[in-house]
Design a protein around this motif. Structure first.
Motif, PDB file in Angstrom:
ATOM      1  N   LEU A  10       1.028 100.061  66.176  1.00 36.11           N
ATOM      2  CA  LEU A  10       1.911 100.959  65.418  1.00 36.11           C
ATOM      3  C   LEU A  10       1.962 102.342  66.065  1.00 36.11           C
ATOM      4  O   LEU A  10       2.994 103.009  66.048  1.00 36.11           O
ATOM      5  CB  LEU A  10       1.446 101.077  63.963  1.00 36.11           C
ATOM      6  N   TYR A  11       0.848 102.748  66.654  1.00 33.67           N
ATOM      7  CA  TYR A  11       0.786 104.060  67.309  1.00 33.67           C
ATOM      8  C   TYR A  11       1.795 104.142  68.465  1.00 33.67           C
ATOM      9  O   TYR A  11       2.376 105.190  68.728  1.00 33.67           O
ATOM     10  CB  TYR A  11      -0.632 104.294  67.833  1.00 33.67           C
ATOM     11  N   ARG A  12       1.974 103.009  69.139  1.00 34.28           N
ATOM     12  CA  ARG A  12       2.878 102.989  70.299  1.00 34.28           C
ATOM     13  C   ARG A  12       4.343 102.900  69.901  1.00 34.28           C
ATOM     14  O   ARG A  12       5.219 102.996  70.759  1.00 34.28           O
ATOM     15  CB  ARG A  12       2.547 101.799  71.207  1.00 34.28           C
ATOM     16  N   GLU A  13       4.615 102.628  68.627  1.00 31.27           N
ATOM     17  CA  GLU A  13       5.999 102.451  68.191  1.00 31.27           C
ATOM     18  C   GLU A  13       6.294 103.418  67.049  1.00 31.27           C
ATOM     19  O   GLU A  13       6.086 103.107  65.881  1.00 31.27           O
ATOM     20  CB  GLU A  13       6.217 101.003  67.717  1.00 31.27           C
ATOM     21  N   ALA A  14       6.781 104.601  67.434  1.00 29.35           N
ATOM     22  CA  ALA A  14       7.003 105.644  66.421  1.00 29.35           C
ATOM     23  C   ALA A  14       7.986 105.178  65.346  1.00 29.35           C
ATOM     24  O   ALA A  14       7.916 105.622  64.197  1.00 29.35           O
ATOM     25  CB  ALA A  14       7.512 106.921  67.092  1.00 29.35           C
ATOM     26  N   ASP A  15       8.901 104.276  65.710  1.00 33.64           N
ATOM     27  CA  ASP A  15       9.895 103.804  64.742  1.00 33.64           C
ATOM     28  C   ASP A  15       9.353 102.692  63.843  1.00 33.64           C
ATOM     29  O   ASP A  15      10.063 102.205  62.964  1.00 33.64           O
ATOM     30  CB  ASP A  15      11.143 103.271  65.467  1.00 33.64           C
ATOM     31  N   GLY A  16       8.129 102.264  64.097  1.00 28.20           N
ATOM     32  CA  GLY A  16       7.543 101.215  63.270  1.00 28.20           C
ATOM     33  C   GLY A  16       7.845  99.829  63.805  1.00 28.20           C
ATOM     34  O   GLY A  16       8.656  99.649  64.730  1.00 28.20           O
ATOM     35  N   LEU A  17       7.173  98.842  63.247  1.00 28.69           N
ATOM     36  CA  LEU A  17       7.333  97.446  63.678  1.00 28.69           C
ATOM     37  C   LEU A  17       7.454  96.543  62.455  1.00 28.69           C
ATOM     38  O   LEU A  17       6.809  96.771  61.435  1.00 28.69           O
ATOM     39  CB  LEU A  17       6.103  97.004  64.482  1.00 28.69           C
ATOM     40  N   ARG A  18       8.293  95.532  62.588  1.00 33.59           N
ATOM     41  CA  ARG A  18       8.359  94.508  61.541  1.00 33.59           C
ATOM     42  C   ARG A  18       7.069  93.692  61.588  1.00 33.59           C
ATOM     43  O   ARG A  18       6.436  93.556  62.638  1.00 33.59           O
ATOM     44  CB  ARG A  18       9.569  93.609  61.791  1.00 33.59           C
ATOM     45  N   PHE A  25      -3.023 104.929  55.393  1.00 36.58           N
ATOM     46  CA  PHE A  25      -2.866 105.035  56.844  1.00 36.58           C
ATOM     47  C   PHE A  25      -1.570 104.410  57.361  1.00 36.58           C
ATOM     48  O   PHE A  25      -1.162 104.637  58.496  1.00 36.58           O
ATOM     49  CB  PHE A  25      -4.068 104.401  57.554  1.00 36.58           C
ATOM     50  N   VAL A  26      -0.962 103.581  56.560  1.00 44.23           N
ATOM     51  CA  VAL A  26       0.266 102.892  56.953  1.00 44.23           C
ATOM     52  C   VAL A  26       1.256 103.006  55.796  1.00 44.23           C
ATOM     53  O   VAL A  26       0.867 103.035  54.629  1.00 44.23           O
ATOM     54  CB  VAL A  26      -0.026 101.403  57.278  1.00 44.23           C
ATOM     55  N   ARG A  45      19.195  97.448  55.198  1.00 46.84           N
ATOM     56  CA  ARG A  45      18.354  97.386  53.999  1.00 46.84           C
ATOM     57  C   ARG A  45      17.550  96.090  53.928  1.00 46.84           C
ATOM     58  O   ARG A  45      16.662  95.952  53.080  1.00 46.84           O
ATOM     59  CB  ARG A  45      19.230  97.519  52.728  1.00 46.84           C
ATOM     60  N   ARG A  46      17.869  95.128  54.801  1.00 46.84           N
ATOM     61  CA  ARG A  46      17.146  93.852  54.720  1.00 46.84           C
ATOM     62  C   ARG A  46      15.810  93.901  55.460  1.00 46.84           C
ATOM     63  O   ARG A  46      15.010  92.990  55.392  1.00 46.84           O
ATOM     64  CB  ARG A  46      18.000  92.728  55.325  1.00 46.84           C
ATOM     65  N   VAL A  47      15.645  94.980  56.250  1.00 48.60           N
ATOM     66  CA  VAL A  47      14.482  95.027  57.137  1.00 48.60           C
ATOM     67  C   VAL A  47      13.430  96.013  56.623  1.00 48.60           C
ATOM     68  O   VAL A  47      13.779  97.092  56.160  1.00 48.60           O
ATOM     69  CB  VAL A  47      14.940  95.449  58.548  1.00 48.60           C
ATOM     70  N   THR A  48      12.179  95.634  56.698  1.00 48.89           N
ATOM     71  CA  THR A  48      11.083  96.559  56.386  1.00 48.89           C
ATOM     72  C   THR A  48      10.198  96.669  57.619  1.00 48.89           C
ATOM     73  O   THR A  48       9.861  95.654  58.231  1.00 48.89           O
ATOM     74  CB  THR A  48      10.227  96.027  55.228  1.00 48.89           C
ATOM     75  N   VAL A  49       9.873  97.889  57.980  1.00 50.99           N
ATOM     76  CA  VAL A  49       8.942  98.061  59.087  1.00 50.99           C
ATOM     77  C   VAL A  49       7.706  98.823  58.611  1.00 50.99           C
ATOM     78  O   VAL A  49       7.777  99.609  57.669  1.00 50.99           O
ATOM     79  CB  VAL A  49       9.586  98.816  60.294  1.00 50.99           C
ATOM     80  N   ALA A  50       6.593  98.547  59.280  1.00 50.51           N
ATOM     81  CA  ALA A  50       5.357  99.278  58.999  1.00 50.51           C
ATOM     82  C   ALA A  50       5.223 100.408  60.009  1.00 50.51           C
ATOM     83  O   ALA A  50       5.530 100.230  61.198  1.00 50.51           O
ATOM     84  CB  ALA A  50       4.160  98.339  59.086  1.00 50.51           C
ATOM     85  N   LYS A  51       4.798 101.565  59.557  1.00 52.33           N
ATOM     86  CA  LYS A  51       4.585 102.732  60.428  1.00 52.33           C
ATOM     87  C   LYS A  51       3.253 103.386  60.070  1.00 52.33           C
ATOM     88  O   LYS A  51       2.800 103.272  58.929  1.00 52.33           O
ATOM     89  CB  LYS A  51       5.676 103.793  60.193  1.00 52.33           C
ATOM     90  N   LEU A  52       2.685 104.092  61.023  1.00 53.11           N
ATOM     91  CA  LEU A  52       1.502 104.892  60.695  1.00 53.11           C
ATOM     92  C   LEU A  52       1.936 106.121  59.896  1.00 53.11           C
ATOM     93  O   LEU A  52       2.976 106.720  60.187  1.00 53.11           O
ATOM     94  CB  LEU A  52       0.789 105.361  61.974  1.00 53.11           C
ATOM     95  N   THR A  53       1.149 106.519  58.919  1.00 52.83           N
ATOM     96  CA  THR A  53       1.342 107.812  58.263  1.00 52.83           C
ATOM     97  C   THR A  53       0.717 108.885  59.166  1.00 52.83           C
ATOM     98  O   THR A  53      -0.009 108.545  60.116  1.00 52.83           O
ATOM     99  CB  THR A  53       0.619 107.836  56.904  1.00 52.83           C
ATOM    100  N   PRO A  54       0.956 110.164  58.889  1.00 51.87           N
ATOM    101  CA  PRO A  54       0.246 111.198  59.673  1.00 51.87           C
ATOM    102  C   PRO A  54      -1.271 111.011  59.620  1.00 51.87           C
ATOM    103  O   PRO A  54      -1.953 111.129  60.645  1.00 51.87           O
ATOM    104  CB  PRO A  54       0.694 112.502  59.014  1.00 51.87           C
ATOM    105  N   ALA A  55      -1.799 110.656  58.458  1.00 53.76           N
ATOM    106  CA  ALA A  55      -3.252 110.423  58.368  1.00 53.76           C
ATOM    107  C   ALA A  55      -3.662 109.224  59.222  1.00 53.76           C
ATOM    108  O   ALA A  55      -4.723 109.227  59.853  1.00 53.76           O
ATOM    109  CB  ALA A  55      -3.659 110.181  56.910  1.00 53.76           C
TER     110      ALA A  55
END
Lengths: 170, 170
Positions: B63-71, B98-99, B108-118
């Motif tokens: 997730l750190y390498r993908e600022a836009d998040g990953l499915r 953390f995520v 709207r059909r897609v959800t991605v996981a991203k890191l929070t600032p923490a």
């Protein structure tokens, strides 16, 4: 945690920002990705050529080395398969006629697992195939490099053993 | 299949009859046992220093390498964690702050996981520690040997890639 379908190359998706890993981290990611690549290949060949899994193969390998058999707890330690899983694996191999559980003379409280003659025969065939797969997998690597890699990875292993946390000397 | 308490050395309990393994098999058993030794050490340090698991660390690294998040499906592929386990891991990291899961604009059909600032802050700290652990683990290995090992293991990896079964050319 490992998936049979794993296709991602850990090294290409390494931990740090692109191209900034330190040499030790780069080496580690390469060791890890190479080990995973070869493990996946060995799993695939065990499955297609013998209908076997890697934990089955590892378990039979340990029993092969101990003609007197091994207690399940010891088998778990030597294969790094958890206790619960060892029981299931042994039961499955017993059903298939490759393993038997026996009570050694003189101690009725103890049960050990041993290979049956059919299990020994199967393991010998799998071990020979496994050796051939590795020769095949490393076919493009110079024999001298195989020898020097063995010795150099030994230096990494010795260093790692010397720097384990939680050892008696820390 | 891996146990945290694993202490057996795969290399000492190798597959073939004692001392009779072919060079490729010997090298493979050494690679495998060294990788397991270091993996166990990294698991231990993640747990004691960060209360984290290796799958959590791997997932955050991606997730750190993908600022836009990953499915989640993509995250599963990149971490070699199964789909079901990725969902559980993400939910746990979300609970801990953390995520986050977000729906990108426009789909709207897609959800991605991203890191929070923490989560980013934690991962940066873990990655720096991880790099230090590897430097520590390989402290007794000559820097020139680390470089040559990286290149030689690359040759093993290339050979393995060339000899995978079930490839399009077989």
């Amino acid at each position: 945690m490992e998936s049979e379908a794993a296709s991602a190359d850990l090294e290409l998706i390494g931990h740090g920002p692109h191209g900034k890993n330190k040499p030790e981290t780069r080496l580690w990611l390469r060791m890890l990705s190479t080990t995973k690549l070869i493990t996946t290949e060995i799993r695939r060949r065990l499955r297609t050529e013998f209908g076997a899994t890697l934990p089955q193969f590892d378990l039979m390998a340990q029993l092969y080395r101990e003609a007197d058999g091994l207690r399940l707890g010891e088998l778990s330690k030597r294969t790094m398969v958890t206790n619960g899983n060892v029981t299931g694996l042994v039961e499955r191999l017993e059903t298939d006629g490759f393993v038997q559980r026996v009570t050694p003379d003189g101690d009725r409280r103890v049960t050990v697992a041993k290979l049956t003659p059919a299990g020994t025969e199967l393991f010998v065939a799998m071990a020979a195939a496994h050796e051939g797969w590795l020769r095949d997998i490393m076919a493009d690597v110079d024999p001298a490099m195989i020898a020097s890699l063995w010795s150099e990875i030994g230096a990494v292993k010795a260093s790692a053993s010397n720097h384990l946390s939680g050892s008696a000397f820390e």
